[in-house]
Structures are given as C-alpha cells and as structure tokens.
Design an enzyme around this catalytic site. Structure first.
Site, PDB file in Angstrom:
ATOM      1  N   GLY A 104      32.376 -86.811 -45.486  1.00 25.85           N
ATOM      2  CA  GLY A 104      31.294 -85.834 -45.477  1.00 25.85           C
ATOM      3  C   GLY A 104      29.949 -86.473 -45.204  1.00 25.85           C
ATOM      4  N   GLY A 140      22.089 -92.451 -50.075  1.00 24.07           N
ATOM      5  CA  GLY A 140      21.780 -91.417 -49.097  1.00 24.07           C
ATOM      6  C   GLY A 140      20.663 -91.768 -48.136  1.00 24.07           C
ATOM      7  N   ASP A 266      36.245 -89.643 -38.020  1.00 19.65           N
ATOM      8  CA  ASP A 266      35.061 -88.925 -38.508  1.00 19.65           C
ATOM      9  C   ASP A 266      33.826 -89.226 -37.668  1.00 19.65           C
ATOM     10  OD1 ASP A 266      35.664 -91.450 -40.139  1.00 19.65           O
ATOM     11  OD2 ASP A 266      33.527 -91.226 -40.504  1.00 19.65           O
TER      12      ASP A 266
END
Length: 508
Positions: A104, A140, A266
């Site tokens: 993700g 992040g 991905d």
C-alpha cells in the site's frame, strides 16, 4: 460509473489557480475496501525547490501558482486542497519474486484527479507526505536525494518518449530524516492518469476477496480503457492491452539502456507507465548483465532480465484476475494463458522495430537482428558507452570505405567493429539509404543526453549544500535530449573514472 461522472465539476479555464481546478474522485468512490483516508503530516520549513510549468499545463494550472504561498502549503502537506479527498491506496505484490501480502501507499497520498479541457485525467499524488496505515512502522517521508532522482527522471523519460509518471513540483525541508545517514525530507507532487498497479488486484485475489476485483477492474476499464467498457469480453480485452503495453514499455527501456532496478509487481502500472523511480539507472558502459540496484544481489532485475520479468509480472496480474475471465476455472486459465502468450509477440515486434530505428534501417531485411546483436556484442565486450555509441552511428556514410571515424573510438574491439561497419554499409546500400535523411532519423531516436547517474549525483550534492541551480539546468537539458545544445556539451561526456561506479539502492 455514473456516480463518478456526477462528482466531476465544471471544466477548467485554460489556466486556473490550484484551488479552482476541478477534482474527480472516481477512485475514492470505490469505497473504503480499496483505500484509507489520511491527512498529510505538516512539513516544517517548507520551500519550493522547483516548479514544472509543462506539467502544470497538463492540468490547466496557472504557472503563477509557483509564487503562491497557498500552493506551497498544499504541496508541502501543510494545508489540504479544498475539495481534495486524501487517500492512501491498498495493494500488495511480489517483491524480488516473493509474495508480500500487504503493502500500500506508505508515504504517498492521492489528492484527487484533474480533468483537463482535452478530457485527460491527471491524478495528483504527494509522495513523502507522512505516515499512512500502510507505512509498516516507517515515517512516511521521502528524502531529498531520492526525490530529486524521481523528479528528474520522470521528466527525462517523458522527453525520451517513454511512458512515465510526471512531476508537478518538488518541495524541500530542513526536517531531518534518518535513513542510512541523516538526510532532509522532501515531497514530490507526482502526476499520472492513474497510479493503479498490478498489486492493487493481487491483494484481493490472494485474500480470496474476489468480489472486490470486479468493481476495481470496471473502474479501470471505464476510466482508462473506455474502448472496452460494456463488452462481454471486456476483461480479456483489457488484460490483453495491459500485457501488450507492458511488453512495449520493456522494449523502450531496453533500447534506451534504462534499468528500473525494482520491478516488483507493486511497481508495475496497469497503464504501461514507468512507475516508482528508486534505484534506476541509464547505463554508461554497455553491460548486458548490468545490475543498477546494489540491493539486488541475485541480479533478478538486471538489464538483460527486464523483458523476462515484465512477462512474469504480467502473468501474476493475469493470475490475480482469473475470476473475472470465466466462471469455469479451467476455461479462465485457458483464456489467461492466451493473454500471457501474447506478451512475447508484442515485445518482439516492438523491440526489433526500435533496434532497427536506432541503427537507421527503414526496411526489414533478413539478417537485421543478427546485425544488431553483433553490434551489441562488441559494445558489451568493451563496455562501450551505450548512449554515445548509438548517437555516433549516424555519422557513418553508406558509400565510404575504411574505418568509421567518430564512432570507432567508442569501441574497444576496433578490428571487429571495422568488419561490422563493412557489413552495415552494405546493408544501408541495399535499401539505398540517404545519409542525411538517415542521420536525422537516427538522431531523433538516439538521444545525445540522458540522466546519467553522475549528473544526478552532482545535482543532489549541490542541492544538499543549498544550491538548486543545477536542478534547473538539468531540467532544461533533459527537456531536449535529442538536440545538440552546445552549451551543455560536457553533459554528453562519459562519466569521469571516479564516478563510474555510483551505487544506488532501495533506501529512500
């Protein structure tokens, strides 16, 4: 997908402020099974390092936005764009051949999509905007080093004519971020018609949530492959197109001497775009087995393996979508196998055409592939510079005799190269090739300038020292890779000896 159309606001003027751009939230409308809503993490001491007016034009954004503090606030994640719906999408994937059940967007946030006056949709995504539920204990953030590399290479690939994501702007900060060393945070605003990946489908297949596949596939088809929408065989037609686009992309990478470095499923786009610029590299000295990512110890993603891995990745996507192809599993496998088998044909046709164009052949003659392979073998043996060697081939004249000066110097095995040139000239004469026309055609497909690793590294080092002038110069250079640009002649040179082994990894 009528609801998706209803979300669309009025078409933009030729140029508009950021807050007035119409946003499309078609992906958001799929529901919470596909994504998580996340607010960006504020970035202290944010400053705009570069603004891309060409990318801004794609969404009708007024270039004056570069001077607007409100624009900087949104691009840094310090303010949310009015009307934006900030999402981190769920996907999974095969990483270095191993299944990873959940990945993700761990540091990327989709703001929404802008539809321009030509009907094109461009998603805006902030990369490095803070943690999401998919960050897997990471921060992040993205660092300045990798953000500069992505910002530059997306534009470099676009100008080479290779399908790719784009970048609107680059924002920097003094915020420290720990990787292998302490670096500084940065945010790139990426743009693409869609960031959907093979892994978006794999996650639901392997979770046995097959009911989630159809809405996602229908969204992809209606939004980006409308020619197949509503057809009974739409999933087969769509997957065939994805397979062929991927094959053609691999051919473009190979003939540009480009190595991606992390061809995990991905990181594979359903639109056939070059996606996620990590440890990539344009080859300097040609090495068929070149590994651009020092984290790839087994060479899974080496240059000469990229076409094979593209095929393998397509097979994983088709496997993940078998429930859409037919209710009978055996029939679904037969259909899927036929789709996958089309990859080799699509790749072969594209790559042969591109190699032929690189050496200036208009017509197809028996023996052309052998002629190309002989040249590549000579280049491999001497590690001849890939970009310079092909660029200089345009200097060869079909009617001349003797050594081909100007390109011969790039080849170590010069006597063997002289024999190749003799055969090459004969082949040119066989199709009555015009020297001037051929040279122009070859120089239109063989760039003089590519984003060599040492050029990107020099830019990064200057930027880390507070000098962003080189970033602007490289963007200017890479906007015209096929032109001579005498003021940038030094950028076409081989890397200096001390810069020939710059190492890049997955760390970013």
């Amino acid at each position: 997908m009528n609801g998706r159309r209803a979300i669309l606001r009025a078409m933009p003027d030729p140029t508009s402020p950021l807050q007035d751009l119409p946003l499309d939230h078609g992906y958001a409308a799929l529901g919470g099974s596909y994504h998580a809503r996340v607010s960006p993490a504020p970035l202290p001491d944010a400053r705009l390092l570069h603004f891309n007016p060409d990318a801004a034009a794609l969404i009708g954004l007024d270039p004056a936005a570069a001077d607007d503090p409100a624009f900087l606030a949104v691009m840094a994640g310090n303010a949310e764009l009015p009307g934006g719906d900030y999402l981190a999408s769920l996907y999974a994937g095969h990483q270095f051949g191993q299944w990873v059940p959940q990945l993700g967007d761990g540091r990327a946030l989709l703001i929404g999509a802008v539809r321009n006056t030509r009907g094109e949709t461009w998603e805006l995504q902030l990369k490095g905007a803070g943690p999401t539920p998919f960050s897997r204990f990471a921060d992040g953030r993205a660092v300045l080093r990798s953000s500069i590399r992505e910002y530059l290479c997306g534009e470099a690939m676009h100008r080479l004519g290779i399908p790719t994501t784009r970048a609107l702007c680059l924002v920097g900060s003094s915020e420290p971020v720990r990787r292998e060393t302490v670096e500084h945070a940065a945010v790139v605003c990426r743009m693409a018609p869609s960031f959907l990946r093979f892994g978006h489908f794999e996650v639901f297949f392997y979770r046995n949530q097959h009911e989630q596949l159809r809405p996602l596939a229908d969204y992809a088809i209606e939004s980006f492959f409308p020619q197949f929408a509503g057809r009974p065989d739409r999933y087969r037609a769509w997957l065939t197109e994805v397979c062929e686009r991927t094959a053609r992309l691999m051919a473009q990478w190979q003939t540009a001497g480009f190595c991606h470095g992390v061809m995990n499923t991905d990181n594979m786009s359903i639109l056939g775009l070059t996606l996620d610029y990590g440890p990539y590299g344009f080859m300097d000295g040609f090495d068929a087995g070149h590994i651009c990512n020092h984290s790839d110890e087994g060479g899974r993603y080496a240059y000469d393996q990229q076409p094979r891995i593209g095929h393998w990745n397509v097979s994983r996507l088709v496997q993940a979508t078998l429930p859409l192809l037919h209710e009978n599993p055996d029939t679904a496998v037969e259909i899927g196998t036929a789709i996958i088998d089309g990859y080799g044909t699509a790749y072969g046709q594209e790559v042969v055409q591109r190699w032929r164009a690189k050496i200036g052949l208009r017509e197809h003659h028996d023996g052309d592939e052998q002629l190309v392979n002989r040249l590549l073998t000579l280049m491999h043996q001497g590690r001849s510079d890939f970009t310079r060697s092909f660029r200089h081939l345009s200097r060869i004249r079909a009617g001349d005799e003797g050594p081909a000066t100007g390109v011969r110097e790039e080849i170590v095995a010069q006597e063997a190269f002289d024999a190749w040139v003799t055969d090459y000239r004969a082949r040119l004469r066989a199709e009555q090739s015009d020297d001037a026309m051929r040279a122009a055609a070859m120089n239109a497909v063989n760039p003089k300038y590519v984003l060599r690793n040492h050029l990107a590294q020099a830019c990064i080092e200057r930027a880390e020292a507070g000098d962003f002038g080189e970033l602007g110069r490289l963007m200017q250079l890479l906007a015209r890779p096929f032109d001579e640009q005498p003021e940038f002649e030094a950028y076409a040179a081989e890397p200096p000896a001390e810069a020939r082994h710059i190492s890049v990894s997955c760390s970013s």
